[in-house]
Design a protein around this motif. Structure first.
Motif, short mmCIF file in Angstrom:
data_model
loop_
_atom_site.label_atom_id
_atom_site.label_comp_id
_atom_site.label_asym_id
_atom_site.label_seq_id
_atom_site.Cartn_x
_atom_site.Cartn_y
_atom_site.Cartn_z
N CYS A 214 0.83 -1.20 0.00
CA CYS A 214 0.00 0.00 0.00
C CYS A 214 0.87 1.26 0.00
CB CYS A 214 -0.91 -0.02 1.22
SG CYS A 214 -2.13 1.29 1.20
N PRO A 215 1.04 1.91 -1.16
CA PRO A 215 1.91 3.09 -1.21
C PRO A 215 1.37 4.29 -0.46
CG PRO A 215 0.81 2.76 -3.32
CD PRO A 215 0.51 1.55 -2.49
N GLY A 216 0.08 4.31 -0.16
CA GLY A 216 -0.50 5.44 0.55
C GLY A 216 -0.39 5.36 2.06
N LEU A 217 0.16 4.26 2.58
CA LEU A 217 0.30 4.13 4.03
C LEU A 217 1.23 5.22 4.55
CD1 LEU A 217 -0.34 2.31 6.52
CD2 LEU A 217 1.85 1.18 6.05
N SER A 218 0.87 5.82 5.68
CA SER A 218 1.67 6.91 6.24
C SER A 218 1.87 6.71 7.73
CB SER A 218 0.98 8.26 6.00
OG SER A 218 -0.24 8.32 6.73
N ALA A 219 2.84 7.43 8.27
CA ALA A 219 3.07 7.40 9.72
C ALA A 219 1.83 7.88 10.47
CB ALA A 219 4.28 8.27 10.06
N ASP A 220 1.15 8.89 9.92
CA ASP A 220 -0.04 9.42 10.57
C ASP A 220 -1.14 8.36 10.67
OD1 ASP A 220 -1.68 11.73 11.60
OD2 ASP A 220 -2.86 11.25 9.81
#
Length: 225
Positions: free
Chosen positions: A136-142
């Motif tokens: 999932c390239p959209g995964l973020s720390a937030d």
């Protein structure tokens, strides 16, 4: 999946065993593969070739590792297969600097392997455990931080993927039923998981729906954005 398969320790050589993670209220599990030509992103490789698929996988690993580092949560990498040649388990994998790694147990289903990893994290003292993959390239720390925050007021947190699965699942107590009787890698996984959660009376939080990259069409969609 057998009712107890996830509880039994997996039969790994001692040299592949890692020490239990230190006690911490939060723990992140990362299911990944070693980036080896022909062994990663096989569905994607069918459309763009193995070498190009490996390059995409390296890109996804870099994005996932950046999100994990930014979240600042203790994490363990669970590799799908033992590295070849046999690697020193006391040293982090180069794709995951600073993180301990394990090898997933030889279970019959993805659900059994995930349940095993959750069980080990809870047994190691974690109170809230979240699992992710590397698609999932959209995964973020937030988003990772949001997931752990939601587990203060919900028993289950899910990150829906637009293909009908999920890119993230978190719990504050192990619920084995969530990993049973699923047709993994199909569009039925998320609705079946939500149905199980409703049957168990779990409070569920859902994060932003994101896009997985599993096929050539998925890749084209991602690049188009």
């Amino acid at each position: 999946m057998s009712a107890v398969a996830w509880l039994a320790p997996h039969a790994l050589p001692l040299c592949l065993r890692m020490p239990s993670p230190p006690n911490h209220p939060n723990h992140l599990l990362i299911f990944a593969r070693e980036p080896v030509l022909g062994r990663v992103k096989t569905r994607l490789a069918a459309g763009i070739g193995a070498e190009a698929a490996l390059a995409v996988y390296h890109e996804l690993l870099t994005l996932t590792a950046a999100a994990v580092a930014g979240a600042q949560v203790p994490a363990t990498v669970w590799l799908a297969e033992a590295p070849t040649p046999l690697a020193d388990p006391t040293r982090p994998r180069p794709e995951w600097p600073g993180l301990p790694w394990r090898v997933q147990p030889a279970a019959n289903s993805l659900g059994a392997r995930m349940a095993h990893a959750f069980a080990e994290a809870f047994a190691g003292g974690a109170a809230r455990v979240v699992i992710i993959g590397t698609d999932c390239p959209g995964l973020s720390a937030d988003l990772l931080q949001q997931a752990f925050a939601q587990l203060h007021t919900h028993e289950l947190v899910l990150g829906p993927a637009n293909d009908g699965g999920y890119y993230l699942l978190g719990m504050n107590k192990l619920h084995p039923a969530l990993f049973e009787h699923k047709d993994w890698s199909t569009a039925t996984v998320l609705p079946a998981t939500l149905a199980d959660a409703a049957r168990l009376g779990l409070r569920v939080a859902q994060l932003l729906t994101l896009h997985d990259v599993d096929s050539a069409q998925d890749l084209a969609t991602w690049r188009g954005r």
